[in-house]
Design a protein around this motif. Structure first.
Motif, short mmCIF file in Angstrom:
data_model
loop_
_atom_site.label_atom_id
_atom_site.label_comp_id
_atom_site.label_asym_id
_atom_site.label_seq_id
_atom_site.Cartn_x
_atom_site.Cartn_y
_atom_site.Cartn_z
N UNK A 1 0.85 -1.19 0.00
CA UNK A 1 0.00 0.00 0.00
C UNK A 1 0.88 1.23 0.00
N UNK A 2 0.48 2.26 -0.76
CA UNK A 2 1.30 3.45 -0.95
C UNK A 2 0.52 4.72 -0.64
N UNK A 3 1.25 5.75 -0.25
CA UNK A 3 0.65 7.06 -0.07
C UNK A 3 0.33 7.67 -1.44
N UNK A 4 -0.78 8.40 -1.49
CA UNK A 4 -1.19 9.05 -2.75
C UNK A 4 -1.09 10.57 -2.68
N UNK A 5 -0.50 11.09 -1.62
CA UNK A 5 -0.39 12.55 -1.49
C UNK A 5 1.06 12.96 -1.25
N UNK A 6 1.85 13.02 -2.35
CA UNK A 6 1.52 12.65 -3.73
C UNK A 6 1.95 11.21 -4.02
N UNK A 7 1.51 10.64 -5.14
CA UNK A 7 2.01 9.32 -5.53
C UNK A 7 3.49 9.39 -5.89
N UNK A 8 4.28 8.47 -5.37
CA UNK A 8 5.72 8.43 -5.65
C UNK A 8 6.07 7.08 -6.23
N UNK B 1 -9.31 6.47 -6.34
CA UNK B 1 -8.12 7.18 -6.82
C UNK B 1 -7.98 7.12 -8.33
N UNK B 2 -8.57 6.11 -8.98
CA UNK B 2 -8.41 5.96 -10.43
C UNK B 2 -9.76 5.88 -11.13
N UNK B 3 -10.77 6.54 -10.54
CA UNK B 3 -12.13 6.45 -11.09
C UNK B 3 -12.40 7.47 -12.18
N UNK B 4 -11.35 8.05 -12.75
CA UNK B 4 -11.49 9.00 -13.83
C UNK B 4 -10.14 9.29 -14.44
N UNK B 5 -10.10 10.00 -15.56
CA UNK B 5 -8.82 10.25 -16.24
C UNK B 5 -7.84 11.05 -15.41
N UNK B 6 -8.33 11.98 -14.60
CA UNK B 6 -7.42 12.77 -13.77
C UNK B 6 -6.70 11.88 -12.77
N UNK B 7 -7.43 11.01 -12.09
CA UNK B 7 -6.81 10.11 -11.13
C UNK B 7 -5.82 9.17 -11.78
N UNK B 8 -6.16 8.66 -12.96
CA UNK B 8 -5.23 7.78 -13.67
C UNK B 8 -3.97 8.52 -14.06
N UNK B 9 -4.09 9.79 -14.45
CA UNK B 9 -2.89 10.58 -14.75
C UNK B 9 -2.04 10.77 -13.51
N UNK B 10 -2.69 11.07 -12.37
CA UNK B 10 -1.95 11.28 -11.13
C UNK B 10 -1.21 10.00 -10.70
N UNK B 11 -1.85 8.87 -10.92
CA UNK B 11 -1.27 7.58 -10.52
C UNK B 11 -0.47 6.93 -11.64
#
Length: 317
Positions: free
Chosen positions: A110-117, A138-148
């Motif tokens: 499990x990883x921190x998402x603020x921010x993803x590293x 966290x990945x329920x849309x294009x923005x989240x997928x870009x962040x992750x």
């Protein structure tokens, strides 16, 4: 071949202790002779540490005719979505506590998402994790997928899979009203938000994630909230209906029984289903598989090996 439950939860003592010291959810508090789990956007739950005893869990695994259980963080806790300085001690307690277990256990890191590293992925895989898990929110849309995206790219490069589990992402606003102040029953989140987030994550991955990460193997918990069952509507609306034929996307059976599993098999085929119990949140079914021994073997053995790139999972001596 090794028979595996790819979705269980077991909280190590370090994590339980860390949650008792917190002043804000997620936290554990004494309630009489028992414990209460308080989350930010969920009802209160009774918590029994005995449910998380490794020796007892190994006994249940053997009783069920399984040799391996893969342990994931309980993403509805919202730990991954906390600010990194809050999340890291809890994540360390979870990851290190489980990776240090002997016996028939593997670990979804499990990883921190603020921010993803992305470096967090390498560290966990190097420590022995079989892959990582991410909350569906966290990945329920294009923005989240870009962040992750960096996390997913690193997983694909290392040949390790992703588990998508119900839970909030850090970029979704919390409800302003505390759950305890509403009239919704305790089962409400599991039957509404969990399913909606899993459904959205599956569609987001089909539309945006797969083109960006063509080699990544992904397993969606709880049959992806039934998302593939809507493939006819997806095709009618011009979406990527061929996503149901994606051989690198798998579905764990947690929370579901014969009718729902059979319905999904008719859409994606038996080869894409893997056995997951969600223990101790949900009691594992007892007795033979309602779909028959061949389906049971496929979901617990052969399909799990394919999820992990064709190599069977090692069982600790």
């Amino acid at each position: 071949m090794t028979r595996t439950d790819i979705h269980q939860h077991l909280w190590p003592e370090q994590l339980i202790a860390a949650l008792t010291w917190r002043r804000e959810p997620p936290l554990l508090r004494r309630a009489g002779r028992g414990w209460i789990l308080r989350l930010r956007d969920e009802p209160e739950y009774r918590f029994d540490p005995a449910d998380h005893d490794p020796e007892a869990r190994a006994g249940l695994l053997a009783r069920d005719g399984l040799q391996r259980a893969l342990l994931a963080i309980s993403s509805p806790l919202g730990i991954e979505a906390l600010p990194r300085d809050e999340a890291e001690p809890l994540l360390e307690a979870h990851n290190a506590g489980l990776l240090g277990l002997d016996g028939p256990f593997g670990v979804w890191g499990a990883v921190s998402l603020r921010p993803p590293e992305p470096a967090d992925v390498d560290a966990l895989l190097d420590a022995g994790a079989v892959g990582i898990s991410l909350p569906a929110g966290a990945i329920a849309g294009p923005d989240g997928l870009d962040r992750c995206g960096g996390l997913l790219e690193r997983l694909a490069r290392r040949g390790a899979p992703l588990l998508v589990h119900p839970g909030p992402g850090p970029w979704r606003a919390w409800r302003p009203q505390a759950y305890a102040e509403t009239d919704a029953p305790g089962w409400w989140p599991a039957m509404t938000r969990y399913i909606a987030d899993m459904n959205a994550a599956w569609h987001a991955f089909a539309a945006f994630g797969r083109p960006q990460h063509p080699q990544l193997r992904v397993v969606f918990a709880m049959l992806a909230g039934g998302a593939p069952l809507h493939s006819e509507r997806l095709a009618a609306r011009g979406g990527p209906s061929d996503a149901i034929a994606d051989a690198r996307v798998f579905y764990d059976t947690s929370s579901y029984r014969a009718r729902s599993i059979d319905a999904l098999v008719r859409i994606v085929g038996i080869d894409q289903l893997v056995y997951g119990s969600d223990r101790p949140v949900v009691d594992a079914p007892s007795g033979p598989s309602p779909l028959g021994p061949a389906a049971e073997d496929a979901m617990a053995s052969a399909n799990v090996a394919r999820l992990f790139g064709g190599a069977p999972l090692a069982v600790a001596a």
